[in-house]
Design a protein around this motif. Structure first.
Motif, PDB file in Angstrom:
ATOM      1  N   THR A 105       0.822  -1.222   0.000  1.00  0.00           N
ATOM      2  CA  THR A 105       0.000   0.000   0.000  1.00  0.00           C
ATOM      3  C   THR A 105       0.853   1.269   0.000  1.00  0.00           C
ATOM      4  O   THR A 105       0.319   2.365   0.142  1.00  0.00           O
ATOM      5  N   ALA A 106       2.171   1.125  -0.155  1.00  0.00           N
ATOM      6  CA  ALA A 106       3.058   2.288  -0.099  1.00  0.00           C
ATOM      7  C   ALA A 106       2.777   3.237  -1.260  1.00  0.00           C
ATOM      8  O   ALA A 106       2.529   2.805  -2.385  1.00  0.00           O
ATOM      9  N   PRO A 107       2.809   4.557  -1.011  1.00  0.00           N
ATOM     10  CA  PRO A 107       2.622   5.514  -2.105  1.00  0.00           C
ATOM     11  C   PRO A 107       3.789   5.446  -3.083  1.00  0.00           C
ATOM     12  O   PRO A 107       4.950   5.490  -2.681  1.00  0.00           O
ATOM     13  N   SER A 108       3.482   5.322  -4.357  1.00  0.00           N
ATOM     14  CA  SER A 108       4.521   5.198  -5.378  1.00  0.00           C
ATOM     15  C   SER A 108       4.658   6.520  -6.128  1.00  0.00           C
ATOM     16  O   SER A 108       3.663   7.138  -6.502  1.00  0.00           O
ATOM     17  N   GLY A 109       5.893   6.943  -6.339  1.00  0.00           N
ATOM     18  CA  GLY A 109       6.136   8.168  -7.071  1.00  0.00           C
ATOM     19  C   GLY A 109       5.992   9.400  -6.198  1.00  0.00           C
ATOM     20  O   GLY A 109       5.386   9.369  -5.121  1.00  0.00           O
ATOM     21  N   ARG A 110       6.566  10.508  -6.678  1.00  0.00           N
ATOM     22  CA  ARG A 110       6.607  11.726  -5.875  1.00  0.00           C
ATOM     23  C   ARG A 110       5.216  12.298  -5.622  1.00  0.00           C
ATOM     24  O   ARG A 110       4.931  12.793  -4.531  1.00  0.00           O
ATOM     25  N   GLU A 111       4.337  12.238  -6.624  1.00  0.00           N
ATOM     26  CA  GLU A 111       3.016  12.849  -6.459  1.00  0.00           C
ATOM     27  C   GLU A 111       2.229  12.171  -5.340  1.00  0.00           C
ATOM     28  O   GLU A 111       1.653  12.837  -4.474  1.00  0.00           O
ATOM     29  N   ARG A 112       2.228  10.839  -5.341  1.00  0.00           N
ATOM     30  CA  ARG A 112       1.483  10.126  -4.296  1.00  0.00           C
ATOM     31  C   ARG A 112       2.187  10.214  -2.947  1.00  0.00           C
ATOM     32  O   ARG A 112       1.521  10.277  -1.895  1.00  0.00           O
ATOM     33  N   ALA A 113       3.513  10.227  -2.981  1.00  0.00           N
ATOM     34  CA  ALA A 113       4.245  10.370  -1.725  1.00  0.00           C
ATOM     35  C   ALA A 113       3.948  11.724  -1.090  1.00  0.00           C
ATOM     36  O   ALA A 113       3.727  11.825   0.125  1.00  0.00           O
TER      37      ALA A 113
END
Length: 768
Positions: free
Chosen positions: A465-473
């Motif tokens: 479920t980790a946020p992937s990529g800068r936008e989601r992070a």
């Protein structure tokens, strides 16, 4: 007694229907399961008012549609011995409406919608309005007030019935129907025994009258459905703490909290206008401390009404103490805590734990992940239970994202339950579990912004479920900002210093993109303390420098920035760390400039440039670039734009030559800074034609969300105005003001002044 065949009674209707169906008495009797003699007595009027089951069997045998069956049952009901309802309106005193509150306030829009619902009656679909909301919102008060307002429209009467959903055993539908049928004229000994028969009889009678029915405190859909008319021009108003989402074809009224001015108006109507006018601010404070909840406001108002000498200011001050607020919100038998307790006790053990533990979450709302961590139950189950708590009016769901919010008073109540039901060890374990998980995810998310990394960050506690990529992070870091900051504080106070330091270090690059966050002061103060506890002078100096940056750029407190920079300088020199020494000199110079001590600032920057010149490391070379830009900018502001220009040209040349081992994204940031300051130096020298290009190039480097974007646009707007291009200047300055205001930047007043000058208006006051 017999009924003639000409009076349109049950016997004639039955005979006409049999003839239309082409059936003999023998065939109909056989099909319906009754004797021929019984059927003959019915048709000749010798037997009045057969029971519902007999009528149902005859209707089925005759092949009647629902409408014809209803008419036949109505005729039978009217002929039953001792059961004929009194014609005309419902007799007074039978299930009368409760008293309306003379000081009822607001709710105009929802009342208007209810009036429209009553006026647009469709006999085929009787209107049902379901009123829901948080405990204490005044659902019953609204329903009763609306019923009194609508009463003239319902000439056959108004009925009120409390279904007592808050009791351990709510009213059974068959008992509720018995009371409704009795109110409609059916004598008790003539009531059908079966629930289905009572419901059918009620529907038949209600379908012939224009009634207003208020069903208060409904528990659930199965208990409610048998009480709803299916035809006619009745209006039914249902109140419930549950959403009753399973009911189809109903008009839903989710009562909102009162607006502040409405809350003050309610207090005024209870307490009196003169008293409120004397203490207008205290009245507003009371409204806020009651969370604009009608029940709490009524309790406060009635306490004040009962104590005419007590000031509103005193009560507002008492309610300002959160630990006493629920204790004070009671007057006689009205108690906010009691209203919440009723709903809380109706939850199962796991949902009670979820509700109270969610109050441990930091910030204004809670995500399912945080709630699951605090409770220790699976995420899927947590999500379903959070939605159920929303349906019960105990939480409010965000309309856009999967997050949940307490009403202020409900949060206090839930926190009380944590203290009462969870011991210190359980609370500590929940907070530890949540803090470790949150910091691990925050660290991994922040590393997406580390410009020196060339791979995807690892270490997330739940990679699936980790946020992937800068936008989601970034979206996760922003949404959970309060929670991971609270986790950082908890980790520091419980000795998890290594995790505190790792998280803060990971945030370094991300903090540059969000320097409008005032919380960076706390992040880097915790990190410096953790480094000191770990006996790591290098890390301590590093994070004291970050702390100086946060004071200078995020909270605009230069004196605190100078103190942090001086502390960093002392630690860096003690451990002979050249890199952090240079940064400390630079951050100290920035604070000195903001304090108006420009000469001292320039001296520090010259020392920093000399310290970092010819640094053998890439990090040292970057710091040297930063000091060159800082020195040039300081000289320009101090009237030495020519010398400043040379420093910026030197810095830009170093960037264009590149630095071994340095990633392009990092280098582009430093090059963008050099271009920004270069353009500013050209502008200061009056060379505006040369200033425009580097400023526009700098803008392409910084993201629209970058805090540096606003100052660059401000400088470009000034240059365009100097070049006599007012339309372009206005567009650029407007964008600059928007960005600077969003980041709470002190330059927003300068942008507003530039726009006012361009528009030929007086400067307007700004609020930062």
């Amino acid at each position: 007694m017999t009924t003639s065949t000409a009076d349109g009674g049950f016997g004639q209707r039955l005979r006409d229907l049999r003839a239309a169906a082409g059936l003999s008495q023998e065939r109909l009797a056989h099909a319906a399961g009754v004797s021929v003699r019984a059927l003959s007595d019915l048709e000749r009027g010798r037997t009045l008012g057969p029971q519902y089951k007999t009528v149902k069997a005859l209707a089925h045998a005759l092949g009647l549609d629902p409408g014809e069956s209803r008419v036949l049952e109505e005729a039978a009901a009217l002929g039953r011995p001792h059961s004929a309802p009194v014609p005309g309106p419902v007799p007074a005193g039978v299930l009368d409406l409760p008293r309306d509150a003379r000081d009822f306030t607001a709710r105009g829009p929802v009342l208007t919608a209810l009036i429209a619902l009553a006026d647009d009656a469709d006999p085929a679909h009787p209107a049902v309005a379901v009123v829901t909301g948080t405990p204490g919102l005044g659902k019953t008060a609204f329903a009763v007030h609306a019923a009194h307002h609508l009463a003239p429209r319902f000439t056959d009467g108004q009925l009120y019935l409390d279904l007592r959903a808050k009791d351990p055993e709510p009213v059974r539908p068959q008992d509720a129907l018995a009371r409704l049928l009795t109110a409609l004229g059916i004598r008790e000994r003539a009531l059908p025994q079966a629930l289905e028969d009572r419901a059918a009889l009620f529907r038949t009678l209600a379908g012939t009258r224009r009634l207003l029915l208020v069903l208060d405190n409904a528990a659930d859909e199965p208990r409610l459905r048998p009480l709803l008319p299916t035809s006619g021009t009745c209006l039914t108003i249902v109140t419930s703490r549950n959403s009753l989402a399973g009911l189809e074809g109903v008009h839903r009224i989710d009562l909102p909290l009162l607006r502040r001015e409405e809350a003050v108006e309610l207090l005024t109507r209870i307490v009196g206008s003169e008293r409120v006018a004397r203490e207008a601010q205290a009245a507003r404070d009371l409204a806020d401390r009651c969370g604009h909840l009608p029940l709490a406001l009524r309790i406060v108002g009635q306490r004040l009404a009962a104590r005419p000498q007590e000031t509103l200011t005193k009560l507002a001050s008492l309610l300002g103490q959160e630990e006493r607020r629920l204790d004070l919100l009671q007057a006689g038998d009205l108690k906010v805590r009691a209203a919440f307790t009723l709903s809380y006790r109706q939850l199962d053990t796991t949902s009670r734990q979820l509700l109270r533990r969610s109050a441990l979450a930091a910030g204004p709302d809670v995500s399912p992940e945080t709630a699951a961590l605090l409770t220790g139950i699976p995420l899927r189950d947590t999500g379903l239970r959070l939605e159920e708590l929303c349906d019960r009016g105990l939480l409010q769901a965000d309309p856009v994202v999967e997050r949940y919010r307490f009403h202020d008073l409900l949060r206090l109540f839930a926190a009380e339950q944590v203290a009462a039901e969870d011991d210190e060890a359980a609370r500590g374990a929940a907070l530890d579990r949540t803090a470790r998980w949150m910091l691990a995810r925050a660290t991994a998310a922040a590393l997406h912004f580390d410009a020196e990394r060339h791979d995807s960050p690892a270490g997330d506690p739940d990679p699936a479920t980790a946020p992937s990529g800068r936008e989601r992070a970034r979206a996760w870091l922003e949404a959970e900002r309060h929670q991971w900051l609270a986790a950082l504080h908890h980790a520091r106070t419980t000795g998890l210093d290594r995790q505190v330091l790792d998280t803060a270090e990971a945030m370094h690059w991300f903090s540059d993109l969000t320097e409008h966050w005032r919380e960076w002061v706390d992040v880097f103060r915790h990190a410096a303390d953790a480094a000191r506890a770990l006996n790591s002078p290098r890390d301590e100096a590093t994070h004291l420098n970050y702390l100086a940056w946060a004071h200078n750029r995020c909270t605009h407190q230069p004196q605190a920035g100078l103190e942090a920079a001086d502390a960093a300088l002392a630690v860096a020199r003690a451990c002979d760390n050249r890199l952090q020494t240079g940064w400390a000199l630079g951050y100290g110079a920035g604070a000195l400039r903001r304090l108006g001590r420009t000469d001292e600032a320039i001296t520090r920057l010259r020392t920093a440039v000399a310290c970092l010149r010819d640094s053998p490391t890439t990090q040292g070379a970057l710091a040297h670039l930063a000091m060159l830009n800082g020195l040039g900018e300081m000289l320009r502001r101090h009237g030495h734009a020519g010398e400043a220009l040379q420093h910026h040209l030197n810095s830009l040349e170093i960037c264009r030559q590149g630095l071994p081992g340095l990633s392009l994204p990092v280098l582009s940031i430093y090059q963008g800074m050099a271009l920004w300051y270069l353009g500013s130096a050209y502008a200061a020298l009056g060379r505006c034609h040369e200033a425009e290009a580097p400023l526009r190039q700098a803008l392409t480097t910084f993201e629209p969300t970058d805090a540096r974007n606003g100052p660059v646009r401000l400088e470009l707007g000034r240059v365009l105005r100097c070049l006599d291009r007012p339309a372009e200047a206005r567009t650029v300055l407007t964008a600059a003001l928007t960005t600077l205001t969003a980041h709470h930047h002190p330059l927003q007043s300068e942008a507003a002044a530039e726009l006012n000058t361009l528009n030929g208006t007086r400067p307007a006051p700004t609020h930062g």
